[in-house]
Write a protein that holds these residues in place. Structure first.
Motif, PDB file in Angstrom:
ATOM      1  N   THR A  50       0.564  -1.307  -0.047  1.00 53.49           N
ATOM      2  CA  THR A  50      -0.054  -0.634  -0.206  1.00 53.49           C
ATOM      3  C   THR A  50       0.591   1.350   0.192  1.00 53.49           C
ATOM      4  OG1 THR A  50      -0.338   0.378   2.170  1.00 53.49           O
ATOM      5  CG2 THR A  50      -1.721  -1.389   1.594  1.00 53.49           C
ATOM      6  N   ASP A 108      -4.695   3.721   1.464  1.00 49.45           N
ATOM      7  CA  ASP A 108      -4.456   2.070   2.336  1.00 49.45           C
ATOM      8  C   ASP A 108      -4.159   1.350   0.831  1.00 49.45           C
ATOM      9  OD1 ASP A 108      -4.311   1.988   4.493  1.00 49.45           O
ATOM     10  OD2 ASP A 108      -6.029   2.845   4.700  1.00 49.45           O
ATOM     11  N   ASP A 109      -4.073   1.737  -0.670  1.00 47.27           N
ATOM     12  CA  ASP A 109      -4.933   1.705  -1.824  1.00 47.27           C
ATOM     13  C   ASP A 109      -3.340   0.928  -2.377  1.00 47.27           C
ATOM     14  OD1 ASP A 109      -6.756   2.186  -1.804  1.00 47.27           O
ATOM     15  OD2 ASP A 109      -7.155   3.852  -3.241  1.00 47.27           O
ATOM     16  N   GLU A 132      -2.596  -9.036   2.398  1.00 54.70           N
ATOM     17  CA  GLU A 132      -3.124  -8.735   3.641  1.00 54.70           C
ATOM     18  C   GLU A 132      -1.927  -7.340   3.551  1.00 54.70           C
ATOM     19  OE1 GLU A 132      -5.698  -8.746   5.622  1.00 54.70           O
ATOM     20  OE2 GLU A 132      -6.607  -9.385   4.276  1.00 54.70           O
ATOM     21  N   PHE A 144      -2.693   0.147   8.294  1.00 56.28           N
ATOM     22  CA  PHE A 144      -3.394   0.589   7.098  1.00 56.28           C
ATOM     23  C   PHE A 144      -3.801   1.762   8.372  1.00 56.28           C
ATOM     24  CE2 PHE A 144      -5.509  -1.950   9.945  1.00 56.28           C
ATOM     25  CZ  PHE A 144      -6.691  -1.456  10.072  1.00 56.28           C
ATOM     26  N   GLU A 183      -8.882   1.797   6.856  1.00 56.67           N
ATOM     27  CA  GLU A 183      -9.472   0.476   6.133  1.00 56.67           C
ATOM     28  C   GLU A 183      -8.253  -0.531   5.504  1.00 56.67           C
ATOM     29  OE1 GLU A 183     -12.623  -1.235   2.768  1.00 56.67           O
ATOM     30  OE2 GLU A 183     -11.570   1.496   2.898  1.00 56.67           O
ATOM     31  N   ARG A 184      -8.318  -1.947   6.359  1.00 60.80           N
ATOM     32  CA  ARG A 184      -7.615  -2.882   5.329  1.00 60.80           C
ATOM     33  C   ARG A 184      -8.107  -2.918   4.498  1.00 60.80           C
ATOM     34  NH1 ARG A 184      -3.836  -5.654   8.156  1.00 60.80           N
ATOM     35  NH2 ARG A 184      -4.436  -5.451  10.135  1.00 60.80           N
ATOM     36  N   LYS A 185      -7.210  -2.946   3.131  1.00 57.04           N
ATOM     37  CA  LYS A 185      -7.620  -3.678   1.904  1.00 57.04           C
ATOM     38  C   LYS A 185      -6.944  -4.562   1.672  1.00 57.04           C
ATOM     39  CE  LYS A 185      -9.789   1.585   0.183  1.00 57.04           C
ATOM     40  NZ  LYS A 185      -9.168   2.188  -0.392  1.00 57.04           N
ATOM     41  N   SER A 229      -4.732  -6.500  -4.430  1.00 60.87           N
ATOM     42  CA  SER A 229      -5.151  -8.037  -5.312  1.00 60.87           C
ATOM     43  C   SER A 229      -3.882  -8.765  -6.428  1.00 60.87           C
ATOM     44  CB  SER A 229      -5.425  -7.446  -6.736  1.00 60.87           C
ATOM     45  OG  SER A 229      -5.206  -7.729  -7.798  1.00 60.87           O
TER      46      SER A 229
END
Lengths: 303, 463
Positions: free
Chosen positions: A121, A176-177, B442, B446, B449-451, B454
């Protein structure tokens, strides 16, 4: 001192330009040879403390090679690279390995083709940049594995620092991306934020405006001016976008075929016939004319 | 839902499917008729005679036809529906189910793992539990631990290590030699085996620091073979291919022994009937705790700077160096820690078997462990555990294939086809999930939000 002879193009011998008075980086007689190819040929210049210094030149002029020498990815064949901190500590970069240059001499860099940790991230990218202080805080991992609170505190500080840079680069909402999901312009900004998270004395940017649209380019200018103004970080940048170079840089160094052909303020460099010749090209007959003009300019500027 | 519409659109067209299946059957008959149906054998007077196996041909053609029929009527439409559904955003109910599954699966499976021996003993009694605790429970957990250990090197740091079994061997021989020669206890030798394996990990790490990708894989593979060949040929120390036997059993922290002759034998002390099941159950819990230790340490390390540096190294080594990360130390710690857990597992293996020989540390073992990590999804703990269950449990289950003798005749040995089925299953799984069971990554930290990230963005690492 050697740089006195280097600044002859636009300044008198007895008045030193501002960047020569308190240089953060002095490049002295640097050569870089790859076999028979001389990529950098006897290059000397200084980058002033708190200045934005631009390194420009046509494609293949050896700009990125100079960057790789400064940041330790190449070892120069010959020459000296002296980095001086504001505190007075100085480092001979040509003797240091790449990661020590970043860790100890505090030179951070970005890359021409963006090198982010795309599967991590945005926030993680900025925390990786603070690896060394966090590593110390985690007691070289041992205390961290035991879950001692000292590391938690250090991590909070690191996250605050990351937040600060996320704010500055306008990436807070994307924290968080994954970095690989960001649009191109944001990736460029993230790379700068990541380099700044290492707390550098000198920030080296390799074509930061490449591929940016005019609005993003203007935002980049504002960001770089802010880094210079608020963070007091000196910047050395390679750039093709002349609007960026002329607008924000204090000092421009021009390379062609690995040799320095001009060195001075943006306006002086812009009007330097040798620079014009390098970028636009001239006929053989005109070369003599240009040289005559050059002699006149030097004669005029000398009292 | 759109899926109903797609079902009717792609709906099974039975007559066409039957026609298709018959055609496939004819082709299969053309191919297998001469190849399988006719067999030449030498009779007593050295003459070649043709024997026919039409029954077998019929079975094969039947399988082909049924498979083709299923493929056209059921499997392909299902895949089409799934593709359609994956394009549409998942419904809220499905999302909620997935979220709660993700939340409860780890703790749920943990509870199950702790209750597993009790359940098996309750259902099958002590003697009946042996196979399920030992062959399935302990065996799978050893590979879970090895998978988690290798996951540090391959999954997190992105260094493809094909010689991991070498560290397993170092751990096993450390315990075997030091316990048989000096009579040291398992509890002392367990950390020592880990440390020795870690040292070997660093020794392997140094020469391969500059290598990446395929070249790294080749050198690590060679390293694994070197260790095995040394174990075979250094007869004075390792007793060569004969191996080391009568390795002492693990004691319950020195309080109870599991040796039948010992005065403090567990069963004697508690006045129980003699059975090896107690020892197996004790071993089960021991390897469970060791595996959980591996998981705990790995999960902690992922959130520490060293873990992030490993992942950053997998993503981009040059960028790492530009940020002041000492990539040499980072790689060596990954090798050392991965090797250490391999060493722990090795010493446990030696104690459990009571016998070690170089036979146990062949390249196939390394390949299986790498396959577990890749199949599970590189970097994912749950995925690796699931893959270990599927691969090791699956191959154990494939031992129970004797019913196939009914089809293929009495000289059919299902054990020989174990690896064939195993390979086929792997190919199918990799088609179904090219990035392993759990491909998403994972994030370790964060802000809001924990996103999950992919798998397509996460790099596999190139050395």
């Amino acid at each position: 001192m050697s740089f006195i002879t280097e600044v002859e193009v636009d300044v008198t011998v007895d008045i030193l330009p501002s960047w020569a008075l308190d240089p953060v980086l002095s490049v002295e007689h640097v050569f870089m040879r790859f076999g028979g190819l001389v990529a950098v040929n006897d290059l000397s210049f200084t980058a002033g403390r708190g200045d934005i210094t631009a390194l420009i030149g046509p494609n293949g002029a050896g700009k990125t090679t100079v960057f790789n020498c400064i940041t330790g990815f190449y070892k120069p064949t010959q020459g000296m690279l002296l980095l001086k901190h504001g505190s007075g500590d100085s480092y001979l970069l040509e003797r240091m390995t790449d990661f020590r240059i970043s860790a100890k001499a505090r030179v951070a860099r970005t890359f021409q083709n963006i090198r982010l940790f795309s599967g991590m991230t945005v926030l993680e990218n900025l925390l990786v940049a603070q690896h060394n202080p966090l590593m110390l805080a985690s007691g070289m991992t041992i205390l961290g594995v035991l879950g001692l609170p000292g590391y938690k505190r250090a991590e909070k500080v690191a996250i605050e620092r990351a937040k600060y840079w996320l704010d500055k680069t306008g990436l807070y909402s994307r924290a968080d991306d994954p970095a690989g999901d960001l649009p191109y312009g944001a990736q460029r900004r993230l790379e700068i934020a990541r380099a700044m998270c290492t707390g550098p004395e000198l920030l080296c940017l390799d074509e930061p405006a490449a591929g940016l649209n005019p609005r993003e380019s203007a935002e980049l200018n504002a960001l770089l001016l802010d880094i210079r103004g608020t963070e007091k970080t000196s910047i050395l940048l390679i750039e093709h976008d002349m609007s960026v170079v002329m607008e924000i840089s204090d000092h421009v160094v021009v390379l062609e075929y690995g040799t320095k052909i001009s060195d001075g303020t943006p306006s002086a460099v812009r009007n330097d016939p040798r620079v014009i010749a390098a970028y636009l090209g001239v006929d053989d007959e005109e070369v003599e004319k240009v040289e005559e003009q050059l002699d006149e300019i030097i004669a005029e500027s000398t009292p | 839902m759109t899926s109903d519409a797609t079902v009717t659109k792609h709906g099974p067209d039975i007559p066409a499917a039957v026609k298709d299946a018959v055609l496939a059957g004819v082709i299969a008959l053309g191919i297998f008729g001469p190849l399988v149906g006719l067999k030449t054998e030498q009779n007593m007077s050295n003459e070649l005679v043709i024997t026919t196996r039409w029954g077998l041909v019929a079975v094969i053609v039947g399988i082909v036809m049924a498979g083709r029929f299923l493929l056209t009527t059921f499997i392909w439409p299902t895949i089409a529906v799934r593709k359609q559904r994956d394009k549409a955003p998942p419904s809220a109910g499905r999302l909620a189910f997935l979220a709660s599954f993700k939340k409860w699966f780890p703790s749920g499976s943990l509870v199950f793992l702790f209750l597993y021996p009790a359940i098996v003993v309750y259902l099958l009694g002590f003697q009946g539990s042996l196979k399920w605790v030992d062959n399935f429970g302990i065996q799978i957990l050893i590979y879970v631990m090895l998978g988690w250990g290798l996951n540090i090197v391959v999954g997190l740091a992105g260094l493809l290590d094909l010689g991991y079994v070498a560290f397993y061997a170092v751990g096993a021989y450390s315990y075997a030699l030091l316990a048989t020669h000096f009579g040291l206890s398992f509890w002392l030798l367990l950390p020592m085996a880990g440390i020795l394996a870690a040292l070997w990990g660093i020794m392997l790490g140094f020469p391969v620091l500059r290598l990446r990708g395929d070249y790294l894989a080749i050198v690590t593979l060679a390293f694994g073979e070197i260790i095995r060949l040394v174990l075979i040929n250094f007869r004075e120390l390792t007793n060569g291919s004969a191996g080391i036997s009568s390795i002492p059993k693990i004691t319950f922290f020195g309080i109870w022994s599991f040796d039948v002759s010992a005065p403090n034998n567990f069963a004697k002390v508690w006045g129980l009937a003699m059975s090896s099941a107690y020892y197996k159950i004790f071993l089960y819990y021991l390897i469970l705790l060791l595996a959980l230790l591996t998981a705990f340490v790995t999960l902690r390390l992922r959130k520490l700077p060293i873990g992030r540096a490993w992942e950053a190294l997998r993503e981009d080594e040059i960028a790492c160096r530009s940020l002041g990360i000492n990539t040499t130390n980072t790689k060596l710690t990954a090798f050392a820690l991965g090797a250490m857990f391999g060493g722990f597992a090795g010493s446990f293996f030696a104690a459990r078997q009571g016998f070690v020989s170089p036979e146990s540390f062949v390249f196939m073992e390394s390949a299986v462990i790498v396959a577990i990590v890749v199949l599970g999804g590189m970097g994912s703990m749950i995925g690796v555990a699931l893959a270990a269950v599927a691969m090791i449990g699956g191959t154990e289950l494939l031992r129970e294939l004797s019913f196939l003798k009914a089809v293929f005749g009495d000289n059919f040995d299902p054990d020989q086809f174990r690896m064939l089925f195993f390979g086929l299953a792997m190919v199918l799984i990799m088609i179904w999930r090219p990035r392993g069971f759990v491909s998403a990554r994972e994030p370790t930290v964060f802000l809001t939000e924990r996103k999950a990230i992919s798998g397509s963005l996460v790099k596999e690492g190139h050395g």
